[in-house]
Design a protein around this motif. Structure first.
Motif, PDB file in Angstrom:
ATOM      1  N   UNK A   1       3.312   5.985 -17.613  1.00 23.58           N
ATOM      2  CA  UNK A   1       4.067   7.239 -17.536  1.00 23.58           C
ATOM      3  C   UNK A   1       4.837   7.294 -16.213  1.00 23.58           C
ATOM      4  N   UNK A   2       4.174   6.930 -15.127  1.00 19.86           N
ATOM      5  CA  UNK A   2       4.847   6.909 -13.824  1.00 19.86           C
ATOM      6  C   UNK A   2       6.041   5.968 -13.822  1.00 19.86           C
ATOM      7  N   UNK A   3       5.924   4.862 -14.565  1.00 20.70           N
ATOM      8  CA  UNK A   3       7.013   3.883 -14.651  1.00 20.70           C
ATOM      9  C   UNK A   3       8.120   4.344 -15.612  1.00 20.70           C
ATOM     10  N   UNK A   4       7.849   5.394 -16.367  1.00 19.07           N
ATOM     11  CA  UNK A   4       8.770   5.885 -17.404  1.00 19.07           C
ATOM     12  C   UNK A   4       9.102   4.769 -18.406  1.00 19.07           C
ATOM     13  N   UNK A   5       8.037   4.056 -18.815  1.00 21.49           N
ATOM     14  CA  UNK A   5       8.164   2.941 -19.746  1.00 21.49           C
ATOM     15  C   UNK A   5       7.523   3.359 -21.070  1.00 21.49           C
ATOM     16  N   UNK A   6       8.338   3.848 -22.000  1.00 27.81           N
ATOM     17  CA  UNK A   6       7.809   4.404 -23.252  1.00 27.81           C
ATOM     18  C   UNK A   6       7.122   3.352 -24.125  1.00 27.81           C
ATOM     19  N   UNK A   7       7.592   2.135 -24.105  1.00 26.27           N
ATOM     20  CA  UNK A   7       6.954   1.082 -24.901  1.00 26.27           C
ATOM     21  C   UNK A   7       5.553   0.802 -24.358  1.00 26.27           C
ATOM     22  N   UNK A   8       5.436   0.701 -23.044  1.00 29.90           N
ATOM     23  CA  UNK A   8       4.136   0.475 -22.428  1.00 29.90           C
ATOM     24  C   UNK A   8       3.219   1.678 -22.641  1.00 29.90           C
ATOM     25  N   UNK A   9       3.777   2.888 -22.612  1.00 29.55           N
ATOM     26  CA  UNK A   9       2.980   4.092 -22.886  1.00 29.55           C
ATOM     27  C   UNK A   9       2.344   4.006 -24.271  1.00 29.55           C
ATOM     28  N   UNK A  10       3.130   3.629 -25.276  1.00 31.63           N
ATOM     29  CA  UNK A  10       2.605   3.523 -26.642  1.00 31.63           C
ATOM     30  C   UNK A  10       1.501   2.472 -26.735  1.00 31.63           C
ATOM     31  N   UNK A  11       1.680   1.344 -26.070  1.00 32.30           N
ATOM     32  CA  UNK A  11       0.648   0.296 -26.061  1.00 32.30           C
ATOM     33  C   UNK A  11      -0.633   0.818 -25.425  1.00 32.30           C
ATOM     34  N   UNK A  12      -0.484   1.529 -24.318  1.00 31.30           N
ATOM     35  CA  UNK A  12      -1.664   2.034 -23.617  1.00 31.30           C
ATOM     36  C   UNK A  12      -2.343   3.158 -24.399  1.00 31.30           C
ATOM     37  N   UNK A  13      -1.565   3.981 -25.120  1.00 34.65           N
ATOM     38  CA  UNK A  13      -2.186   5.002 -25.968  1.00 34.65           C
ATOM     39  C   UNK A  13      -3.023   4.348 -27.055  1.00 34.65           C
ATOM     40  N   UNK A  14      -2.511   3.270 -27.645  1.00 37.88           N
ATOM     41  CA  UNK A  14      -3.272   2.542 -28.668  1.00 37.88           C
ATOM     42  C   UNK A  14      -4.541   1.950 -28.061  1.00 37.88           C
ATOM     43  N   UNK A  15      -4.428   1.388 -26.859  1.00 37.07           N
ATOM     44  CA  UNK A  15      -5.600   0.823 -26.185  1.00 37.07           C
ATOM     45  C   UNK A  15      -6.623   1.909 -25.860  1.00 37.07           C
TER      46      UNK A  15
ATOM     47  N   UNK B   1       0.860  -1.182   0.000  1.00 36.65           N
ATOM     48  CA  UNK B   1       0.000   0.000   0.000  1.00 36.65           C
ATOM     49  C   UNK B   1       0.896   1.232   0.000  1.00 36.65           C
ATOM     50  N   UNK B   2       0.741   2.117  -0.995  1.00 39.24           N
ATOM     51  CA  UNK B   2       1.545   3.333  -1.092  1.00 39.24           C
ATOM     52  C   UNK B   2       0.624   4.482  -1.477  1.00 39.24           C
ATOM     53  N   UNK B   3       0.582   5.505  -0.651  1.00 39.87           N
ATOM     54  CA  UNK B   3      -0.233   6.692  -0.899  1.00 39.87           C
ATOM     55  C   UNK B   3      -1.689   6.330  -1.192  1.00 39.87           C
ATOM     56  N   UNK B   4      -2.216   5.348  -0.487  1.00 43.99           N
ATOM     57  CA  UNK B   4      -3.615   4.982  -0.639  1.00 43.99           C
ATOM     58  C   UNK B   4      -3.926   4.151  -1.869  1.00 43.99           C
ATOM     59  N   UNK B   5      -2.903   3.776  -2.643  1.00 45.37           N
ATOM     60  CA  UNK B   5      -3.111   2.980  -3.855  1.00 45.37           C
ATOM     61  C   UNK B   5      -2.406   1.654  -3.673  1.00 45.37           C
ATOM     62  N   UNK B   6      -3.124   0.571  -3.931  1.00 44.01           N
ATOM     63  CA  UNK B   6      -2.518  -0.751  -3.828  1.00 44.01           C
ATOM     64  C   UNK B   6      -1.483  -0.906  -4.938  1.00 44.01           C
ATOM     65  N   UNK B   7      -0.255  -1.162  -4.563  1.00 42.31           N
ATOM     66  CA  UNK B   7       0.836  -1.337  -5.511  1.00 42.31           C
ATOM     67  C   UNK B   7       0.976  -2.831  -5.816  1.00 42.31           C
ATOM     68  N   UNK B   8       0.907  -3.201  -7.079  1.00 45.84           N
ATOM     69  CA  UNK B   8       0.993  -4.592  -7.509  1.00 45.84           C
ATOM     70  C   UNK B   8       2.394  -4.829  -8.054  1.00 45.84           C
ATOM     71  N   UNK B   9       3.020  -5.898  -7.634  1.00 46.02           N
ATOM     72  CA  UNK B   9       4.413  -6.144  -7.999  1.00 46.02           C
ATOM     73  C   UNK B   9       4.573  -7.105  -9.181  1.00 46.02           C
ATOM     74  N   UNK B  10       3.481  -7.557  -9.815  1.00 45.40           N
ATOM     75  CA  UNK B  10       3.591  -8.454 -10.963  1.00 45.40           C
ATOM     76  C   UNK B  10       2.831  -7.868 -12.136  1.00 45.40           C
ATOM     77  N   UNK B  11       3.109  -8.341 -13.323  1.00 47.27           N
ATOM     78  CA  UNK B  11       2.423  -7.859 -14.521  1.00 47.27           C
ATOM     79  C   UNK B  11       3.004  -6.551 -15.013  1.00 47.27           C
ATOM     80  N   UNK B  12       2.301  -5.908 -15.939  1.00 42.79           N
ATOM     81  CA  UNK B  12       2.767  -4.667 -16.546  1.00 42.79           C
ATOM     82  C   UNK B  12       2.668  -3.475 -15.611  1.00 42.79           C
TER      83      UNK B  12
END
Length: 95
Positions: free
Chosen positions: A45-59, A7-18
């Motif tokens: 964006x928070x992860x600074x993962x540009x490849x994942x950002x592009x995938x999520x923009x497409x989604x 739990x971090x800043x009221x948001x459940x942080x998940x350690x597996x997956x994307x």
């Protein structure tokens, strides 16, 4: 790797997956799917993962497409035309 959650800043942080947070699933064609995809983009964006950002923009574009078709019977091409019209109005200063 364990499915350990923190739990971090009221948001459940998940350690597996994307994603590093638990993101509620939306329903395709509904606004909840747009919210899901935007939240996933925000996480990328928070992860600074540009490849994942592009995938999520497409989604996100896909979620918007399905929502506009279902609720307004307007396809993505018409939305893009409207976006370009708005963009040109702002560039010219004449709205």
């Amino acid at each position: 790797m364990n499915d350990e959650n923190i739990e971090k800043e009221g948001v459940k942080q998940v350690q597996t997956g994307y994603h590093k947070r638990e993101i509620p699933k939306g329903e395709l064609g509904e606004f909840s799917k747009i919210t899901e995809e935007f939240t996933e983009l925000y996480d990328a964006v928070e992860q600074q993962n540009s490849v994942l950002e592009l995938c999520e923009m497409a989604d996100l574009i896909g979620a918007i497409k399905h929502y506009s078709e279902k609720h307004y019977n307007i396809g993505l091409n018409k939305l893009i035309q409207f976006m370009e019209c708005t963009e040109n109005a702002f560039k010219s200063g004449k709205r």
